[in-house]
Scaffold this motif. Structure first.
Motif, PDB file in Angstrom:
ATOM      1  N   CYS A 105       4.122  14.944  -1.646  1.00 48.23           N
ATOM      2  CA  CYS A 105       3.649  13.657  -1.157  1.00 48.23           C
ATOM      3  C   CYS A 105       2.788  13.029  -2.239  1.00 48.23           C
ATOM      4  N   GLY A 106       3.377  12.115  -3.024  1.00 50.95           N
ATOM      5  CA  GLY A 106       2.644  11.439  -4.093  1.00 50.95           C
ATOM      6  C   GLY A 106       2.306  10.013  -3.694  1.00 50.95           C
ATOM      7  N   SER A 107       1.994   9.194  -4.690  1.00 54.14           N
ATOM      8  CA  SER A 107       1.519   7.845  -4.380  1.00 54.14           C
ATOM      9  C   SER A 107       2.674   6.868  -4.148  1.00 54.14           C
ATOM     10  N   THR A 108       3.901   7.194  -4.594  1.00 49.11           N
ATOM     11  CA  THR A 108       5.021   6.285  -4.346  1.00 49.11           C
ATOM     12  C   THR A 108       6.227   6.995  -3.749  1.00 49.11           C
ATOM     13  N   LYS A 109       6.170   8.303  -3.697  1.00 52.81           N
ATOM     14  CA  LYS A 109       7.325   9.052  -3.211  1.00 52.81           C
ATOM     15  C   LYS A 109       6.873  10.266  -2.412  1.00 52.81           C
ATOM     16  N   THR A 136       3.340   6.690   2.050  1.00 51.67           N
ATOM     17  CA  THR A 136       3.851   8.056   1.850  1.00 51.67           C
ATOM     18  C   THR A 136       3.060   9.047   2.696  1.00 51.67           C
ATOM     19  N   GLU A 137       1.766   8.797   2.791  1.00 52.46           N
ATOM     20  CA  GLU A 137       0.914   9.652   3.616  1.00 52.46           C
ATOM     21  C   GLU A 137       1.351   9.589   5.088  1.00 52.46           C
ATOM     22  N   LYS A 176       0.839  -1.209   0.000  1.00 51.88           N
ATOM     23  CA  LYS A 176       0.000   0.000   0.000  1.00 51.88           C
ATOM     24  C   LYS A 176       0.872   1.257   0.000  1.00 51.88           C
ATOM     25  N   PRO A 177       1.509   1.561  -1.141  1.00 46.80           N
ATOM     26  CA  PRO A 177       2.467   2.671  -1.179  1.00 46.80           C
ATOM     27  C   PRO A 177       1.860   4.022  -0.810  1.00 46.80           C
ATOM     28  N   ALA A 178       0.666   4.313  -1.268  1.00 53.03           N
ATOM     29  CA  ALA A 178       0.087   5.636  -0.999  1.00 53.03           C
ATOM     30  C   ALA A 178      -0.153   5.845   0.486  1.00 53.03           C
ATOM     31  N   GLU A 179      -0.578   4.767   1.167  1.00 51.89           N
ATOM     32  CA  GLU A 179      -0.776   4.883   2.609  1.00 51.89           C
ATOM     33  C   GLU A 179       0.552   5.180   3.307  1.00 51.89           C
ATOM     34  N   ARG A 182      10.684   6.390  -0.539  1.00 52.43           N
ATOM     35  CA  ARG A 182      10.187   5.722  -1.737  1.00 52.43           C
ATOM     36  C   ARG A 182       9.510   4.436  -1.319  1.00 52.43           C
TER      37      ARG A 182
END
Length: 583
Positions: free
Chosen positions: A227-231, A212-213, A207-210, A245
């Motif tokens: 703050c994006g979905s993978t970085k 980074t958040e 769950k990359p977006a979670e 990342r």
DNA sequence: CTTTCTCTAAAGTGCACTGTGGCCAGTGC
């Protein structure tokens, strides 16, 4: 949140600085500085006592400071401090970070030219207006401009030791998250560079977006850059940038390898992959063309090196300084580890400028599991550090010998950090030095000597049979001051010839001698001692940085004096110097 | 500002180096 002990001490220090600019009685300013030190070192909850107004009888805190501390602890603020601060602009404080600028010169610049920032100082130096002030000649201006350039060059850099605690705490936070499968710090932090400009976190997660958040909301974070979905990139309160990342679990080993660098190491590794028929990037191996073999399975980073027919290369060595060739030949050394350390030399006590007593330092060393502790307080020339004259030194020796009776599994070694004077002679006579178990010889003054003289000065010290090791070889202060000019290769050769150790001073402000010299020095046969230069019990922990930098310098257990057991090191210290350096 | 004291006044880390200005002042250790 209640005001902390360090906050209070910082306010007192700032008052001292402001009073200094105002030209107050130097004893008054010193009283505030002493007060700050007293607050920092007080054995007990001084904030609570101050809040309750129960500060009577604390040495160094008189009536005036008692009142101020009470106000600070109970209200979190101090009127006196705020009024004082309001008299000067914010940027003025930055000027004290410039070498060569003290209170008097800052005052002159501010009063007469309105210089209130580093930017304004630069202008005043270049447009000639500063040259009109008394005490500012051509050479002074030149030096100021040099100091400004140095500061700008270091502007977004941080010392390893200053950011390691916060980096580790963020790492721990990321590992706590239920969706993080694997988390590591990559980049120059993983390679144990002595200074860094950012920290690269890497997480394997479904769950990359979670992630980074979550990362951008960690308590350590001051502001979010992206703050994006993978970085995600964030900035901490101290200005340090941190990146995260988020990758899949399959990509993680490749990403870890890729983002750990160095760039030069990766270039070499990728060209090696091409010879095997694959291109290599942060996502995986990709067959180059139809004739290439299928991409092999990779579960962890070490697999990548194995597949490329290389030994696993420890991250510290990945600087493209011969590690790939060594890995190919199966010659990656077994690097020294923290667990290998048995003791340490070069530590201070309250006898000179340390914060803890002999007994406290010894207990702390024992608690760390060490078998021996070398004491090396300053010699008499270090007046400001309360350096010892022979009589006090010999008293300390007697005290140590007495204390040593109380253990059978631990020993304190008697020593000194003896000053190397300008001409290369030592601050103690031989008849004093020979009464000690060992000595660390260091330079603390006359930094500006030309390289030839400086080198000769150190060589002369090494030729003294009582000098066991040289302290902080170049005197550099990371991000603050360049080391002095010294021909390191000549010194290394002389160290080997005379049987003198060169220490790896692992105070995070120094990390001196630099890691770049150690591989070469080791190959010639030089030994080191990893020394924290501890001025307080908790600074013995600096040994961990020493190990990181020793590894970065390709050092093995057998290259490090303080990996010897107590018995071994006792025997070693009794050898004549010329027999000490291993073949 | 704090400590000490022939106890309400005096003393309180010293030295080297550097650059500048004319023999001293500021800085850093």
């Amino acid at each position: 949140m209640a005001i902390s002990r360090d906050d209070i001490a910082a306010v007192l220090d700032e008052i001292a600085l402001l009073l200094e600019i105002k030209g107050e009685n130097p004893f008054k300013t010193r009283a505030y500085r002493n007060g700050a030190e007293t607050v920092r070192n007080y054995d007990g909850d001084i904030v609570k006592k101050a809040a309750a107004n129960e500060l009577d009888g604390i040495k160094g805190i008189g009536k005036a400071l008692q009142e101020k501390l009470h106000e600070l602890a109970s209200t979190g603020e101090l009127k006196f401090h705020q009024n004082l601060r309001a008299e000067f602009p914010e940027g003025l404080f930055d000027l004290f970070g410039i070498q060569g600028l003290g209170p008097k010169k800052v005052r002159a610049l501010y009063d007469q030219l309105g210089v209130d920032s580093i930017e304004a100082l630069k202008t005043a130096c270049t447009d000639g207006s500063a040259a009109g002030l008394p005490g500012f000649g051509k050479k002074s201006i030149e030096k100021l401009l040099e100091a400004i350039a140095l500061k700008e060059q270091f502007a977004d850099l941080f010392r390893l030791g200053d950011i390691a605690p916060i980096a580790e705490s963020m790492l721990e936070n990321l590992r706590q998250h239920p969706d993080s499968l694997r988390v590591e710090i990559a980049g120059s932090y993983r390679r144990s560079k002595e200074v860094l400009h950012d920290i690269d976190f890497l997480v394997a997660t479904p769950k990359p977006a979670e992630m980074t958040e979550y990362f951008s909301q960690l308590p350590e974070v001051d502001s979010v850059i992206v703050c994006g979905s993978t970085k995600a990139s964030v900035r901490l309160a101290n200005g340090l940038q941190c990146d995260l990342r988020a990758v899949s679990n399959e990509q993680f080993p490749f990403a870890l390898q890729y983002f750990s660098g160095s760039k030069e190491h990766n270039v070499a590794l990728r060209s090696r992959a091409l010879k095997h028929g694959w291109s290599l990037n942060e996502y995986g191996f990709t067959p180059k063309d139809k004739t290439s073999p299928a991409a092999p399975a990779v579960k962890e980073e070490a697999d990548i090196y194995r597949i490329l027919e290389l030994d696993r290369i420890p991250p510290e060595l990945r600087e493209n300084r011969g590690e790939i060739e060594a890995a190919e030949a199966g010659e990656i050394p077994r690097l020294v580890e923290l667990e290998n350390l048995r003791g340490t030399f070069h530590n201070h006590t309250t006898a000179s400028d340390g914060k803890n007593t002999l007994e406290e330092m010894a207990e702390a060393a024992r608690d760390l599991g060490l078998q021996y502790l070398g004491i090396a307080d300053h010699s008499k020339s270090q007046f400001q550090a309360n350096g010892l004259y022979p009589d006090r030194l010999l008293k300390q020796v007697a005290a140590i010998q007495e204390l040593n009776q109380s253990w059978d599994d631990f020993q304190i070694f008697t020593g000194t950090e003896v000053d190397i004077l300008k001409d290369g002679s030592l601050d103690f006579e031989d008849d004093v030095l020979e009464q000690l178990d060992y000595s660390v010889a260091s330079i603390h003054g006359s930094f500006q000597l030309p390289e030839k003289e400086m080198t000769a000065r150190i060589i002369k010290a090494m030729e003294n049979p009582h000098v066991t090791m040289i302290g902080h070889l170049t005197g550099r202060l990371l991000l603050r001051r360049e080391g002095y000019a010294v021909d390191v290769d000549k010194v290394i050769d002389c160290a080997i010839r005379t049987g003198t150790i060169i220490e790896l001073n692992c105070n995070p402000r120094r990390l001196d001698m630099d890691w770049r010299h150690w591989q070469r020095a080791r190959d010639k046969g030089l030994m080191t001692s990893i020394n924290p230069d501890a001025h307080a019990t908790e600074q013995l922990q600096y040994l961990a940085y020493g190990i990181r930098l020793a590894r970065k310098g390709w050092l093995r257990r057998e290259d490090v004096l303080n990996c010897m057991t107590l018995d071994e090191v006792q025997r070693w210290l009794k050898l004549p110097k010329e027999q000490r350096m291993r073949a």
